[in-house]
Design a protein around this motif. Structure first.
Motif, mmCIF file in Angstrom:
data_model
loop_
_atom_site.group_PDB
_atom_site.id
_atom_site.type_symbol
_atom_site.label_atom_id
_atom_site.label_comp_id
_atom_site.label_asym_id
_atom_site.label_seq_id
_atom_site.Cartn_x
_atom_site.Cartn_y
_atom_site.Cartn_z
ATOM 1 N N GLN A 76 0.847 -0.698 0.240
ATOM 2 C CA GLN A 76 0.009 0.008 -0.140
ATOM 3 C C GLN A 76 0.843 1.181 -0.057
ATOM 4 O O GLN A 76 1.952 1.079 0.754
ATOM 5 C CB GLN A 76 -0.770 0.013 1.602
ATOM 6 N N GLY A 77 0.445 2.226 -0.916
ATOM 7 C CA GLY A 77 0.981 3.318 -0.398
ATOM 8 C C GLY A 77 -0.176 4.821 -0.861
ATOM 9 O O GLY A 77 -0.941 4.008 -0.506
ATOM 10 N N ASP A 78 0.457 5.437 -1.085
ATOM 11 C CA ASP A 78 -0.664 6.858 -0.695
ATOM 12 C C ASP A 78 -1.732 6.434 -1.896
ATOM 13 O O ASP A 78 -2.400 7.156 -2.032
ATOM 14 C CB ASP A 78 0.181 8.197 -1.517
ATOM 15 N N ASP A 79 -1.549 6.022 -3.083
ATOM 16 C CA ASP A 79 -2.206 6.249 -4.298
ATOM 17 C C ASP A 79 -1.990 4.738 -4.857
ATOM 18 O O ASP A 79 -3.237 4.598 -6.036
ATOM 19 C CB ASP A 79 -2.027 7.469 -5.099
ATOM 20 N N TYR A 80 -2.495 3.749 -4.160
ATOM 21 C CA TYR A 80 -2.733 2.931 -4.528
ATOM 22 C C TYR A 80 -2.605 1.044 -3.798
ATOM 23 O O TYR A 80 -1.782 1.732 -1.818
ATOM 24 C CB TYR A 80 -1.207 1.873 -6.124
ATOM 25 N N ARG A 81 -3.288 0.469 -3.907
ATOM 26 C CA ARG A 81 -3.293 -0.976 -3.151
ATOM 27 C C ARG A 81 -3.515 -1.871 -3.677
ATOM 28 O O ARG A 81 -4.302 -1.935 -4.757
ATOM 29 C CB ARG A 81 -4.579 -1.200 -2.535
ATOM 30 N N VAL A 92 8.300 -5.222 -7.162
ATOM 31 C CA VAL A 92 8.281 -3.882 -5.956
ATOM 32 C C VAL A 92 9.855 -2.650 -6.789
ATOM 33 O O VAL A 92 10.638 -3.340 -6.797
ATOM 34 C CB VAL A 92 8.504 -4.306 -5.101
ATOM 35 N N ILE A 96 10.856 3.436 -3.751
ATOM 36 C CA ILE A 96 9.369 4.339 -3.505
ATOM 37 C C ILE A 96 9.168 4.221 -2.006
ATOM 38 O O ILE A 96 9.827 2.781 -1.484
ATOM 39 C CB ILE A 96 8.743 3.501 -3.925
ATOM 40 N N ILE A 98 6.961 2.365 0.759
ATOM 41 C CA ILE A 98 5.413 1.290 1.032
ATOM 42 C C ILE A 98 5.059 0.532 1.937
ATOM 43 O O ILE A 98 5.993 0.186 2.596
ATOM 44 C CB ILE A 98 6.053 -0.049 -0.287
ATOM 45 N N THR A 124 7.424 4.400 -10.507
ATOM 46 C CA THR A 124 7.412 4.792 -9.152
ATOM 47 C C THR A 124 5.789 3.934 -8.799
ATOM 48 O O THR A 124 5.757 4.191 -7.456
ATOM 49 C CB THR A 124 6.200 5.797 -9.198
ATOM 50 N N ARG A 125 5.210 2.709 -8.655
ATOM 51 C CA ARG A 125 4.602 2.004 -8.110
ATOM 52 C C ARG A 125 4.514 0.783 -8.150
ATOM 53 O O ARG A 125 4.959 0.134 -9.567
ATOM 54 C CB ARG A 125 2.876 2.220 -7.912
#
Length: 236
Positions: A76-81, A92, A96, A98, A124-125
């Motif tokens: 999970q990150g600020d703009d993804y899961r 990965v 980044i 994470i 970046t993700r």
């Protein structure tokens, strides 16, 4: 000389070497076992089995490919899961932030690239590989090594940076002579099965759901009797 590494099923029957190597400053060190390390091409391959984790990693230290064999993992990150389960394959990127989280036992095969050259094209993700993607026609194996009629082949590159390429490949049945690769390749077989026969050592049949690692310089012959679809991870 390195050998083929066959991550067969069931995992309890595997007979794999242990490398005297540990990834430096590894945020996922718990339960990790390295089976082979190539200092020239800058990667390590092995397995990991850990029980429970909730880690916030500010700067993931390298590119890492993972194949979940048991358990569930959330990235999970600020703009993804990404929610991953047994049978899933993911990548990965390095650099980044994470959150790495799982409950219970997580077992996976990994290929990590601490020696990868710096790159301006780093994604970046994280990526969860979609095995069902439609592939584009690509060049078949070279005619001068084939022992059978030329097959049709399809592929798509899904992740690339520096000298690392990860994607999907599918090919009709074929046989070829022994070839010594200048690159290293991890293959996760999704459909079909392949028999790889090294010049030194017994033949290795890799079935769907299994992983095989072919280090650079390990000459092998290839034989399939059905269409094979795989995830490839190549470092040159």
């Amino acid at each position: 000389m390195p050998e083929l590494l066959h991550y067969s099923n069931p995992f309890t029957d595997r007979q794999l070497p242990r490398a005297v190597f540990a990834l430096r400053n590894d945020p996922l060190a718990a339960g990790r076992t390295v089976n082979f390390h190539d200092p020239v091409q800058g990667y390590a391959v092995g397995t990991s089995e850990s029980v429970g984790a909730n880690l916030l990693i500010d700067d993931f230290p390298w590119v890492e490919l993972g194949i979940v064999e048991a358990g569930e993992l959330t990235l999970q990150g600020d703009d993804y899961r990404l929610d991953l389960k047994a049978g899933d394959c993911f990548v990965v990127p390095s650099g980044i932030p994470i959150r790495w989280q799982h409950r219970g036992t997580l077992r996976r095969v990994f290929m990590a690239f601490p020696g990868l050259a710096p790159s301006n094209d780093m994604p970046t993700r994280p990526l969860k590989i979609d095995f069902s993607r439609t592939l584009q026609a690509c060049n078949p194996p070279a005619a001068n090594v084939l022992l059978t009629p030329t097959p049709k082949a399809w592929s798509e590159e899904l992740f690339a940076c520096a000298n690392l390429r990860i994607g999907l490949w599918q090919c009709e049945a074929y046989g070829r002579k022994s070839v010594e690769p200048s690159y290293s390749e991890l293959m996760f077989i999704l459909e079909g099965a392949v028999t790889l026969t090294p010049e030194q050592g017994p033949a290795c049949r890799v079935s769907a759901g299994e992983v095989v690692m072919v280090p650079a310089g390990v000459a092998t012959a290839w034989n399939t009797e059905e269409t094979v679809r795989k995830v490839y991870c190549i470092v040159s």
